[in-house]
Design an enzyme around this catalytic site. Structure first.
Site, PDB file in Angstrom:
ATOM      1  N   SER B  29       0.792  -1.190  -0.020  1.00  0.00           N
ATOM      2  CA  SER B  29       0.093  -0.022  -0.112  1.00  0.00           C
ATOM      3  C   SER B  29       0.877   1.319  -0.038  1.00  0.00           C
ATOM      4  CB  SER B  29      -0.871   0.021   1.326  1.00  0.00           C
ATOM      5  OG  SER B  29      -0.177  -0.270   2.297  1.00  0.00           O
ATOM      6  N   ARG B  31       3.137   1.800  -2.199  1.00  0.00           N
ATOM      7  CA  ARG B  31       3.728   2.418  -3.350  1.00  0.00           C
ATOM      8  C   ARG B  31       3.253   3.712  -3.883  1.00  0.00           C
ATOM      9  NH1 ARG B  31       0.696  -0.110  -8.575  1.00  0.00           N
ATOM     10  NH2 ARG B  31      -1.147  -0.090  -7.367  1.00  0.00           N
ATOM     11  N   CYS B  52     -32.401  16.534 -16.626  1.00  0.00           N
ATOM     12  CA  CYS B  52     -32.201  15.182 -16.171  1.00  0.00           C
ATOM     13  C   CYS B  52     -33.061  14.638 -16.704  1.00  0.00           C
ATOM     14  CB  CYS B  52     -31.855  15.407 -14.657  1.00  0.00           C
ATOM     15  SG  CYS B  52     -32.001  13.876 -14.007  1.00  0.00           S
ATOM     16  N   CYS B  55     -35.398  13.354 -13.399  1.00  0.00           N
ATOM     17  CA  CYS B  55     -36.242  14.348 -12.378  1.00  0.00           C
ATOM     18  C   CYS B  55     -37.637  14.150 -12.531  1.00  0.00           C
ATOM     19  CB  CYS B  55     -35.469  15.726 -12.593  1.00  0.00           C
ATOM     20  SG  CYS B  55     -34.046  16.001 -11.631  1.00  0.00           S
ATOM     21  N   ASN B  77     -36.398   0.466 -18.541  1.00  0.00           N
ATOM     22  CA  ASN B  77     -35.142   1.059 -18.968  1.00  0.00           C
ATOM     23  C   ASN B  77     -35.429   1.270 -20.581  1.00  0.00           C
ATOM     24  OD1 ASN B  77     -32.441   1.709 -20.122  1.00  0.00           O
ATOM     25  ND2 ASN B  77     -31.667   0.394 -17.939  1.00  0.00           N
ATOM     26  N   HIS B 116     -32.919  15.509  -7.141  1.00  0.00           N
ATOM     27  CA  HIS B 116     -31.633  15.303  -8.063  1.00  0.00           C
ATOM     28  C   HIS B 116     -30.489  15.053  -7.268  1.00  0.00           C
ATOM     29  CE1 HIS B 116     -29.577  15.333 -12.113  1.00  0.00           C
ATOM     30  NE2 HIS B 116     -28.693  16.173 -11.518  1.00  0.00           N
ATOM     31  N   CYS B 163     -21.769   5.187 -14.158  1.00  0.00           N
ATOM     32  CA  CYS B 163     -23.246   5.820 -13.972  1.00  0.00           C
ATOM     33  C   CYS B 163     -23.241   7.057 -14.757  1.00  0.00           C
ATOM     34  CB  CYS B 163     -23.511   5.890 -12.368  1.00  0.00           C
ATOM     35  SG  CYS B 163     -25.058   6.898 -12.169  1.00  0.00           S
ATOM     36  N   HIS B 167     -28.297  11.581 -10.456  1.00  0.00           N
ATOM     37  CA  HIS B 167     -29.788  11.551  -9.896  1.00  0.00           C
ATOM     38  C   HIS B 167     -29.810  10.251  -9.263  1.00  0.00           C
ATOM     39  CE1 HIS B 167     -34.058  12.742  -9.910  1.00  0.00           C
ATOM     40  NE2 HIS B 167     -33.942  11.957  -9.008  1.00  0.00           N
ATOM     41  N   HIS B 169     -30.501   6.697  -8.407  1.00  0.00           N
ATOM     42  CA  HIS B 169     -31.112   5.577  -8.975  1.00  0.00           C
ATOM     43  C   HIS B 169     -30.479   4.408  -8.976  1.00  0.00           C
ATOM     44  CE1 HIS B 169     -28.500   6.578 -12.352  1.00  0.00           C
ATOM     45  NE2 HIS B 169     -29.065   5.412 -13.053  1.00  0.00           N
ATOM     46  N   LYS B 314      -8.655   1.686  -7.136  1.00  0.00           N
ATOM     47  CA  LYS B 314      -7.728   0.431  -7.456  1.00  0.00           C
ATOM     48  C   LYS B 314      -8.295  -0.072  -9.177  1.00  0.00           C
ATOM     49  CE  LYS B 314      -6.153  -3.905  -7.538  1.00  0.00           C
ATOM     50  NZ  LYS B 314      -4.806  -4.030  -7.484  1.00  0.00           N
ATOM     51  N   GLU B 320      -4.772  -8.807 -12.601  1.00  0.00           N
ATOM     52  CA  GLU B 320      -6.174  -9.220 -11.935  1.00  0.00           C
ATOM     53  C   GLU B 320      -7.031  -9.989 -13.099  1.00  0.00           C
ATOM     54  OE1 GLU B 320      -4.448  -6.417 -11.819  1.00  0.00           O
ATOM     55  OE2 GLU B 320      -4.417  -6.077  -9.664  1.00  0.00           O
ATOM     56  N   GLN B 326      -6.369  -8.605  -6.980  1.00  0.00           N
ATOM     57  CA  GLN B 326      -5.219  -8.670  -6.043  1.00  0.00           C
ATOM     58  C   GLN B 326      -5.642  -7.358  -5.131  1.00  0.00           C
ATOM     59  OE1 GLN B 326      -3.052  -5.905  -6.350  1.00  0.00           O
ATOM     60  NE2 GLN B 326      -1.602  -6.395  -4.862  1.00  0.00           N
TER      61      GLN B 326
HETATM   62  O1  LIG Z   1     -27.499   1.004 -17.646  1.00  0.00           O
HETATM   63  P1  LIG Z   1     -26.442   2.214 -17.654  1.00  0.00           P
HETATM   64  O2  LIG Z   1     -26.537   2.795 -16.454  1.00  0.00           O
HETATM   65  O3  LIG Z   1     -26.659   2.987 -18.968  1.00  0.00           O
HETATM   66  O4  LIG Z   1     -25.052   1.470 -17.892  1.00  0.00           O
HETATM   67  C1  LIG Z   1     -24.289   1.266 -16.818  1.00  0.00           C
HETATM   68  O5  LIG Z   1     -24.595   0.166 -16.002  1.00  0.00           O
HETATM   69  C2  LIG Z   1     -24.789  -1.379 -16.870  1.00  0.00           C
HETATM   70  C3  LIG Z   1     -25.279  -2.265 -15.984  1.00  0.00           C
HETATM   71  O6  LIG Z   1     -24.224  -2.591 -15.027  1.00  0.00           O
HETATM   72  C4  LIG Z   1     -23.556  -1.448 -17.714  1.00  0.00           C
HETATM   73  O7  LIG Z   1     -23.931  -2.617 -18.513  1.00  0.00           O
HETATM   74  C5  LIG Z   1     -23.144  -0.307 -18.428  1.00  0.00           C
HETATM   75  O8  LIG Z   1     -21.661  -0.527 -18.817  1.00  0.00           O
HETATM   76  C6  LIG Z   1     -23.028   1.200 -17.501  1.00  0.00           C
HETATM   77  O9  LIG Z   1     -22.247   1.973 -18.198  1.00  0.00           O
HETATM   78  O1  LIG Z   2       2.151  -2.534 -11.303  1.00  0.00           O
HETATM   79  P1  LIG Z   2       1.536  -1.064 -11.507  1.00  0.00           P
HETATM   80  O2  LIG Z   2       1.654  -0.839 -12.878  1.00  0.00           O
HETATM   81  O3  LIG Z   2       1.909  -0.113 -10.696  1.00  0.00           O
HETATM   82  O4  LIG Z   2      -0.025  -1.601 -11.130  1.00  0.00           O
HETATM   83  C1  LIG Z   2      -0.958  -1.898 -12.364  1.00  0.00           C
HETATM   84  O5  LIG Z   2      -1.238  -3.127 -12.592  1.00  0.00           O
HETATM   85  C2  LIG Z   2      -1.391  -4.121 -11.418  1.00  0.00           C
HETATM   86  C3  LIG Z   2      -1.274  -5.533 -12.062  1.00  0.00           C
HETATM   87  O6  LIG Z   2      -2.424  -5.677 -12.991  1.00  0.00           O
HETATM   88  C4  LIG Z   2      -2.608  -3.646 -10.514  1.00  0.00           C
HETATM   89  O7  LIG Z   2      -2.606  -4.552  -9.560  1.00  0.00           O
HETATM   90  C5  LIG Z   2      -2.526  -2.245 -10.284  1.00  0.00           C
HETATM   91  O8  LIG Z   2      -3.732  -2.011  -9.821  1.00  0.00           O
HETATM   92  C6  LIG Z   2      -2.339  -1.518 -11.587  1.00  0.00           C
HETATM   93  O9  LIG Z   2      -2.571  -0.058 -11.371  1.00  0.00           O
END
Ligand SMILES: O=P(O)(O)O[C@H]1O[C@H](CO)[C@@H](O)[C@H](O)[C@H]1O
Ligand SMILES: O=P(O)(O)O[C@H]1O[C@H](CO)[C@@H](O)[C@H](O)[C@H]1O
Lengths: 349, 349
Positions: B29, B31, B52, B55, B77, B116, B163, B167, B169, B314, B320, B326
């Site tokens: 932590s 770094r 919006c 609203c 939706n 809102h 998001c 607003h 939701h 993160k 990951e 991680q």
């Molecule tokens: O449905 P929204 O708010 O337009 O979109 C957001 O939530 C969705 C559901 O997690 C995702 O698929 C979209 O990538 C994200 O931008």
């Molecule tokens: O290792 P870096 O470049 O500092 O960090 C980046 O890559 C890592 C490995 O995918 C991730 O864990 C970190 O969250 C990301 O910021």
């Protein structure tokens, strides 16, 4: 009742590598976007940046000085997520909710070029060959460490992918356990191999080449395709045509062909939105646990987040985290879009 | 040889809900961070925004007019990822790499408040009770649709979580299949239940309360804790003390207590970095497939991305995605930090 049309109707597709599904909503790509815009990385970076901790000859945070390297340069990560120390640990054999085991490993950084501003698509293919040879050497050296059973080679490209330095570089995290995603994949590859006596990738590749709907580019030894089960909008996979389980098995020609196709793919990516295209990429190949792994077949994943433009990405959030990954364009559409991109980088036109 | 110290040494922890591991690097932590900074959402939003689409009384993209609602408001939706149409489909029984099945469903938007600029932590607990009753009603109504087998209630909060409108939701995606993550969880919950005849959550909660190391806040009917296997820096889970499998089983007192603890948790979150804290949250509970599901036990996940400040998150990227999740601080540390936050919102101090 309307007949199922995979290009129009919401559906789920199955990923046999990890035994998971993805929700595909082809009709949804038209929805307007009022959300977050990503910042575009500046195009004009200097060839050398005196403040960059990856440029040749510069001093890093821990006081070490980088070599005056001319091609690629590897060093231990100064803020490694893994440590080499051997830790004494007695496993708690009882069934418990608090299962934890120490993990040993080595994290390295691989600079791709001494030039601060030279990303893969803009490098000569010969320079990429050199990176591939570096990966081979690292896979071998790290894999030979007795307690290292897996070597994960990857790249985070672009600030949107958590990359904190635009200097072209990747990382290697080598460790004693098989990471979760690799273990899942290995399990499914092994089941397939045990049943068919061919690798899942051999058979899958053959089918994909027959159908020719998701192929982006190919050469004698490699194919780039958008997997049928891709989750990221322009996700791709580079797969070797020959059934090799690890990068160290490549012939000289395969090294050359891999470099050429890496350059082509990343050039197409950059051309798509005329921006330095962000992604995380990583190689999946045989573990280094000393076992034979005939089920493994070399492939490299590319997970790029951009969806509609250089500034609008796909968010894998609420539904995706709680439910399952979701995508708005079909894999076939994405493959066609990528295929249509020029192999000449937009900056050189 | 050094003895294993879970507060210091890199280790892996096991998540029994999905049968996956997470890599924990407690030492990391420190770094430095030179990467992307998130934009902080503006604190001063108007109570009503004429532009919006959420609203009261405003016109949406498809021309519909929002009700002049006074508490919460639910609508389909306009750019749903799922469609209600029944689709004719003949399953291909052959073993193939190209498995796809049509998916039917309903996506709804749930406005939490006509205001809102009023997020959960700033609402009176009674207004949150009203949202919970809306979730109950939706879970029931959607669950009663014959082809709907799963109702996913979730919220994406903050532009960094994709998001597109501040607003307050949430959303509900109800569908015919069990989504991947739910199916994985159900499998593990069921195995546990069949073996022990108690829910995994009942036993886990008891252990957590005994240890009292990861509890953030609790009341008579609910506990907020940082799961032992949390992947996001300040990930938490709200778990009901009573073994209820779904939100419609809550007693009146449970509705009240759930509202109170939701307000407390989100207040602590906002106080942590004195910002409107982004997260994706979602409820995991019994599917609506008409089966009895004694293995399910109501819980709500919170996956917040911020790591060090209001602007540094993160990134779950290269390692990951290819390897496994991680984290850089331990679950115990995060729980202590959250526990120490005031229950009074920083704006009201
Ligand atoms: O449905 P929204 O708010 O337009 O979109 C957001 O939530 C969705 C559901 O997690 C995702 O698929 C979209 O990538 C994200 O931008
Ligand atoms: O290792 P870096 O470049 O500092 O960090 C980046 O890559 C890592 C490995 O995918 C991730 O864990 C970190 O969250 C990301 O910021």
């Amino acid at each position: 009742m309307k007949n199922f049309d995979i290009n129009e109707d919401p559906h789920r597709r199955y990923n046999p590598l990890i035994n998971e599904w993805v929700l595909v909503s082809p009709h949804r790509s038209k929805r307007p976007w009022q959300g977050q815009n990503e910042t575009i990385s500046p195009d004009a970076l200097p060839e050398y940046d005196p403040t960059c901790y990856l440029c040749p000859g510069n001093v890093r945070a821990n006081g070490m000085v980088n070599a005056d390297y001319e091609s690629s340069f590897v060093f231990e990560n100064d803020f490694a997520a893994l440590k080499q120390d051997e830790i004494a640990f007695e496993e708690n054999k009882k069934e418990t909710f608090f299962k934890a085991t120490p993990e040993r490993g080595i994290s390295r950084v691989v600079c791709f070029s001494p030039k601060h501003n030279l990303t893969l698509p803009e490098m000569p293919a010969e320079a990429i060959e050199n990176i591939i040879r570096t990966w081979q050497k690292e896979y071998m050296d790290l894999g030979n460490v007795a307690y290292i059973n897996h070597v994960q080679i990857f790249e985070n490209k672009g600030s949107v992918m958590g990359c904190s330095n635009p200097h072209p570089h990747g990382q290697i995290w080598a460790q004693s356990s098989l990471p979760t995603e690799v273990e899942k994949t290995q399990k499914n590859l092994k089941t397939y191999f045990d049943k068919h006596n061919t690798t899942l990738f051999q058979d899958y590749l053959q089918e994909e080449m027959k159908l020719d709907e998701r192929i982006v580019v190919e050469n004698d030894h490699f194919v780039v395709l958008v997997p049928f089960w891709a989750i990221w909008p322009y996700e791709t996979m580079i797969v070797s045509k020959r059934n090799v389980s690890k990068i160290t098995d490549f012939t000289e020609t395969e090294v050359t062909d891999f470099a050429v196709i890496l350059k082509q793919l990343t050039t197409k990516y950059d051309n798509l939105f005329e921006t330095s295209f962000p992604y995380s990429s990583g190689i999946h190949q045989s573990p280094t646990d000393g076992e034979l792994h005939p089920e493994w077949h070399f492939h490299m994943h590319f997970y790029p987040p951009l969806l509609r433009s250089a500034t609008v990405k796909k968010f894998m959030v609420g539904y995706e985290m709680m439910g399952e990954s979701q995508r708005d364009i079909t894999a076939e559409k994405s493959a066609a879009v990528l295929r249509a991109q020029s192999n000449v980088h937009y900056k050189n036109r």
